[in-house]
Design an enzyme around this catalytic site. Sequence first.
Site, PDB file in Angstrom:
ATOM      1  N   ASN A 132       3.856  -6.028   1.578  1.00  0.00           N
ATOM      2  CA  ASN A 132       4.597  -5.027   2.344  1.00  0.00           C
ATOM      3  C   ASN A 132       4.598  -5.412   3.830  1.00  0.00           C
ATOM      4  O   ASN A 132       3.883  -4.837   4.645  1.00  0.00           O
ATOM      5  CB  ASN A 132       3.982  -3.638   2.143  1.00  0.00           C
ATOM      6  CG  ASN A 132       4.852  -2.538   2.708  1.00  0.00           C
ATOM      7  OD1 ASN A 132       5.813  -2.787   3.421  1.00  0.00           O
ATOM      8  ND2 ASN A 132       4.497  -1.305   2.385  1.00  0.00           N
ATOM      9  N   GLN A 187      13.433   5.405   5.805  1.00  0.00           N
ATOM     10  CA  GLN A 187      12.686   4.197   6.118  1.00  0.00           C
ATOM     11  C   GLN A 187      13.469   3.328   7.094  1.00  0.00           C
ATOM     12  O   GLN A 187      14.692   3.287   7.065  1.00  0.00           O
ATOM     13  CB  GLN A 187      12.377   3.420   4.834  1.00  0.00           C
ATOM     14  CG  GLN A 187      11.419   4.159   3.930  1.00  0.00           C
ATOM     15  CD  GLN A 187      11.161   3.446   2.617  1.00  0.00           C
ATOM     16  OE1 GLN A 187      11.714   2.393   2.335  1.00  0.00           O
ATOM     17  NE2 GLN A 187      10.303   4.029   1.797  1.00  0.00           N
ATOM     18  N   GLY A 188      12.731   2.675   7.999  1.00  0.00           N
ATOM     19  CA  GLY A 188      13.351   1.775   8.957  1.00  0.00           C
ATOM     20  C   GLY A 188      13.959   2.451  10.168  1.00  0.00           C
ATOM     21  O   GLY A 188      14.725   1.835  10.905  1.00  0.00           O
ATOM     22  N   LYS A 189      13.616   3.705  10.412  1.00  0.00           N
ATOM     23  CA  LYS A 189      14.205   4.447  11.535  1.00  0.00           C
ATOM     24  C   LYS A 189      13.176   4.811  12.608  1.00  0.00           C
ATOM     25  O   LYS A 189      13.436   5.645  13.461  1.00  0.00           O
ATOM     26  CB  LYS A 189      14.895   5.706  11.020  1.00  0.00           C
ATOM     27  CG  LYS A 189      16.017   5.365  10.059  1.00  0.00           C
ATOM     28  CD  LYS A 189      16.794   6.557   9.614  1.00  0.00           C
ATOM     29  CE  LYS A 189      17.824   6.076   8.621  1.00  0.00           C
ATOM     30  NZ  LYS A 189      18.924   6.912   8.426  1.00  0.00           N
ATOM     31  N   GLY A 190      11.985   4.203  12.554  1.00  0.00           N
ATOM     32  CA  GLY A 190      10.978   4.450  13.582  1.00  0.00           C
ATOM     33  C   GLY A 190      10.050   5.622  13.311  1.00  0.00           C
ATOM     34  O   GLY A 190       9.148   5.880  14.106  1.00  0.00           O
ATOM     35  N   GLU A 250      -9.785   7.424   5.687  1.00  0.00           N
ATOM     36  CA  GLU A 250      -8.714   6.543   5.224  1.00  0.00           C
ATOM     37  C   GLU A 250      -7.362   7.179   5.536  1.00  0.00           C
ATOM     38  O   GLU A 250      -7.144   8.352   5.269  1.00  0.00           O
ATOM     39  CB  GLU A 250      -8.837   6.317   3.717  1.00  0.00           C
ATOM     40  CG  GLU A 250      -7.725   5.476   3.139  1.00  0.00           C
ATOM     41  CD  GLU A 250      -7.759   5.390   1.617  1.00  0.00           C
ATOM     42  OE1 GLU A 250      -6.720   4.997   1.044  1.00  0.00           O
ATOM     43  OE2 GLU A 250      -8.794   5.714   1.008  1.00  0.00           O
ATOM     44  N   PHE A 251      -6.454   6.395   6.077  1.00  0.00           N
ATOM     45  CA  PHE A 251      -5.108   6.847   6.428  1.00  0.00           C
ATOM     46  C   PHE A 251      -4.120   6.435   5.337  1.00  0.00           C
ATOM     47  O   PHE A 251      -4.233   5.354   4.760  1.00  0.00           O
ATOM     48  CB  PHE A 251      -4.701   6.198   7.760  1.00  0.00           C
ATOM     49  CG  PHE A 251      -3.247   6.332   8.106  1.00  0.00           C
ATOM     50  CD1 PHE A 251      -2.696   7.556   8.404  1.00  0.00           C
ATOM     51  CD2 PHE A 251      -2.432   5.215   8.145  1.00  0.00           C
ATOM     52  CE1 PHE A 251      -1.342   7.679   8.732  1.00  0.00           C
ATOM     53  CE2 PHE A 251      -1.087   5.312   8.473  1.00  0.00           C
ATOM     54  CZ  PHE A 251      -0.549   6.548   8.769  1.00  0.00           C
ATOM     55  N   TYR A 303       1.218  -1.513  11.135  1.00  0.00           N
ATOM     56  CA  TYR A 303      -0.217  -1.316  11.331  1.00  0.00           C
ATOM     57  C   TYR A 303      -0.759  -2.232  12.419  1.00  0.00           C
ATOM     58  O   TYR A 303      -1.522  -1.794  13.288  1.00  0.00           O
ATOM     59  CB  TYR A 303      -0.984  -1.546  10.024  1.00  0.00           C
ATOM     60  CG  TYR A 303      -0.530  -0.652   8.884  1.00  0.00           C
ATOM     61  CD1 TYR A 303      -0.128   0.660   9.098  1.00  0.00           C
ATOM     62  CD2 TYR A 303      -0.473  -1.138   7.585  1.00  0.00           C
ATOM     63  CE1 TYR A 303       0.303   1.461   8.057  1.00  0.00           C
ATOM     64  CE2 TYR A 303      -0.048  -0.334   6.531  1.00  0.00           C
ATOM     65  CZ  TYR A 303       0.342   0.959   6.775  1.00  0.00           C
ATOM     66  OH  TYR A 303       0.766   1.744   5.744  1.00  0.00           O
ATOM     67  N   ALA A 323       5.162  -2.659   6.557  1.00  0.00           N
ATOM     68  CA  ALA A 323       3.986  -1.839   6.851  1.00  0.00           C
ATOM     69  C   ALA A 323       2.943  -2.637   7.627  1.00  0.00           C
ATOM     70  O   ALA A 323       2.332  -2.114   8.574  1.00  0.00           O
ATOM     71  CB  ALA A 323       3.382  -1.285   5.561  1.00  0.00           C
TER      72      ALA A 323
END
Length: 180
Positions: free
Chosen positions: A123, A90-93, A80-81, A130, A126
Amino acid sequence: LFVSKISDQDLPTRVSWINDRRVNEHMYFDLPVSLEGTINWYDRTRKDANRLDLVFKNVKGIPVAMAGLLAIHALFSNAEFYLFLDPEMQGKGLGKSITSWILNFAFLTLGLHRVYLYADPENQTALRLYEGMGFSREAVLRQHRRKNGRFVDKLVYGLLADDWRSRSAPESDIEIVNRL
């Protein structure tokens, strides 16, 4: 970025991030998380051969993300990851870069056949990450967890090694600091 196993020095940062609404909004932690409880968690889990908890730091040695593989299962060749970022990053790659590194490590170094994860259906950031990395939505666990006094769904996503390899697994510029 540099990666190493999480250490006791990283625990206050972990607590701070988990207790930040920008991080925990889509996660399933029992809040608030305490430093004492996190130290107990770390003492219980750090020698568990079936998990790998990592910290990713910038060139100044400042943590920017924590991620890892849980429930690493040799017989079934899966794990599991999980991933969470410094709320300011967050939001910067970074999520894409770190997810790519973890998947390369899981499939190319550990030789796993499958990596899966659980996600909050709300979310969307995310989920785009994914799905962009090749994960397929496999299931909805209906009203699977209680969060903030209500039952909420969890999504199950999975990625097979063959599918990852067929996507030309991207190279990573993340450097391992010490032996994982």
